[in-house]
Design a protein around this motif. Structure first.
Motif, PDB file in Angstrom:
ATOM      1  N   ASP A  31       0.825  -1.198   0.000  1.00  0.00           N
ATOM      2  CA  ASP A  31       0.000   0.000   0.000  1.00  0.00           C
ATOM      3  C   ASP A  31       0.866   1.257   0.000  1.00  0.00           C
ATOM      4  O   ASP A  31       0.563   2.238  -0.679  1.00  0.00           O
ATOM      5  N   VAL A  32       1.908   1.220   0.796  1.00  0.00           N
ATOM      6  CA  VAL A  32       2.826   2.358   0.922  1.00  0.00           C
ATOM      7  C   VAL A  32       4.238   1.829   1.137  1.00  0.00           C
ATOM      8  O   VAL A  32       4.432   0.837   1.848  1.00  0.00           O
ATOM      9  N   MET A  33       5.195   2.497   0.523  1.00  0.00           N
ATOM     10  CA  MET A  33       6.599   2.249   0.835  1.00  0.00           C
ATOM     11  C   MET A  33       7.234   3.585   1.193  1.00  0.00           C
ATOM     12  O   MET A  33       6.837   4.631   0.671  1.00  0.00           O
ATOM     13  N   ALA A  34       8.209   3.520   2.085  1.00  0.00           N
ATOM     14  CA  ALA A  34       8.742   4.780   2.599  1.00  0.00           C
ATOM     15  C   ALA A  34      10.196   4.639   3.026  1.00  0.00           C
ATOM     16  O   ALA A  34      10.695   3.533   3.256  1.00  0.00           O
ATOM     17  N   TRP A  35      10.835   5.784   3.116  1.00  0.00           N
ATOM     18  CA  TRP A  35      12.176   5.888   3.688  1.00  0.00           C
ATOM     19  C   TRP A  35      12.074   6.679   4.983  1.00  0.00           C
ATOM     20  O   TRP A  35      11.428   7.741   5.028  1.00  0.00           O
ATOM     21  N   TYR A  36      12.725   6.166   6.014  1.00  0.00           N
ATOM     22  CA  TYR A  36      12.809   6.836   7.299  1.00  0.00           C
ATOM     23  C   TYR A  36      14.292   7.023   7.647  1.00  0.00           C
ATOM     24  O   TYR A  36      15.140   6.240   7.225  1.00  0.00           O
ATOM     25  N   GLU A  45      12.324   9.186  11.852  1.00  0.00           N
ATOM     26  CA  GLU A  45      11.465  10.170  11.200  1.00  0.00           C
ATOM     27  C   GLU A  45      11.305   9.892   9.716  1.00  0.00           C
ATOM     28  O   GLU A  45      12.224   9.427   9.044  1.00  0.00           O
ATOM     29  N   LEU A  46      10.135  10.211   9.235  1.00  0.00           N
ATOM     30  CA  LEU A  46       9.827  10.003   7.826  1.00  0.00           C
ATOM     31  C   LEU A  46      10.649  10.952   6.957  1.00  0.00           C
ATOM     32  O   LEU A  46      10.768  12.141   7.256  1.00  0.00           O
ATOM     33  N   ALA A  59       8.697  14.734   3.823  1.00  0.00           N
ATOM     34  CA  ALA A  59       8.600  15.158   5.226  1.00  0.00           C
ATOM     35  C   ALA A  59       8.289  16.640   5.346  1.00  0.00           C
ATOM     36  O   ALA A  59       7.541  17.057   6.230  1.00  0.00           O
ATOM     37  N   ASN A  60       8.890  17.433   4.461  1.00  0.00           N
ATOM     38  CA  ASN A  60       8.685  18.882   4.510  1.00  0.00           C
ATOM     39  C   ASN A  60       9.103  19.468   3.162  1.00  0.00           C
ATOM     40  O   ASN A  60       9.700  18.769   2.340  1.00  0.00           O
TER      41      ASN A  60
END
Length: 115
Positions: A31-36, A45-46, A59-60
């Motif tokens: 559904d979602v893939m991400a780097w933290y 933190e994302l 993130a920003n």
């Protein structure tokens, strides 16, 4: 599900780095893939995420201007390109994935930005 992150290393301030995260499964099922990023401190933190439809979130605004999250479904790999690196970007970068109510994490790859 196994996630294998790579691409970390030592880079000078102002440099760039491309991180990769290869999955053991078809990433189109996520559904979602991400780097933290995990720096010394209490929280991971994302940095950026990408959904199954290709929608990206950063993130920003500053990170959005310097980073690009992408994926190649054909090789089941998630990428993070970060430019204009500074020492505050140092840390262990983890890729994560969510499918329904399950969350999976890779082992992390260390990025160190020297000043």
């Amino acid at each position: 599900v196994q996630l294998q992150a790579s691409g970390g290393g030592l880079v000078q301030t102002g440099g760039s780095r491309r991180l990769s995260c290869t999955a053991s499964v078809n990433i189109s099922t996520m559904d979602v893939m991400a780097w933290y990023r995990e720096a010394p401190g209490p929280e991971r933190e994302l940095v950026a995420q990408i959904t199954s439809t290709g929608t990206t979130v950063y993130a920003n605004p500053v990170m959005k201007a310097r980073a690009t999250i992408s994926r190649d479904i054909a090789v089941n790999t998630l990428y993070l390109q970060v430019n204009s690196l500074n020492p505050e970007d140092s840390g262990v970068y983890y890729c994560g994935a969510r499918r329904h109510d399950r969350i999976f994490w890779g082992q992390g790859t260390l990025v160190t930005v020297s000043s």
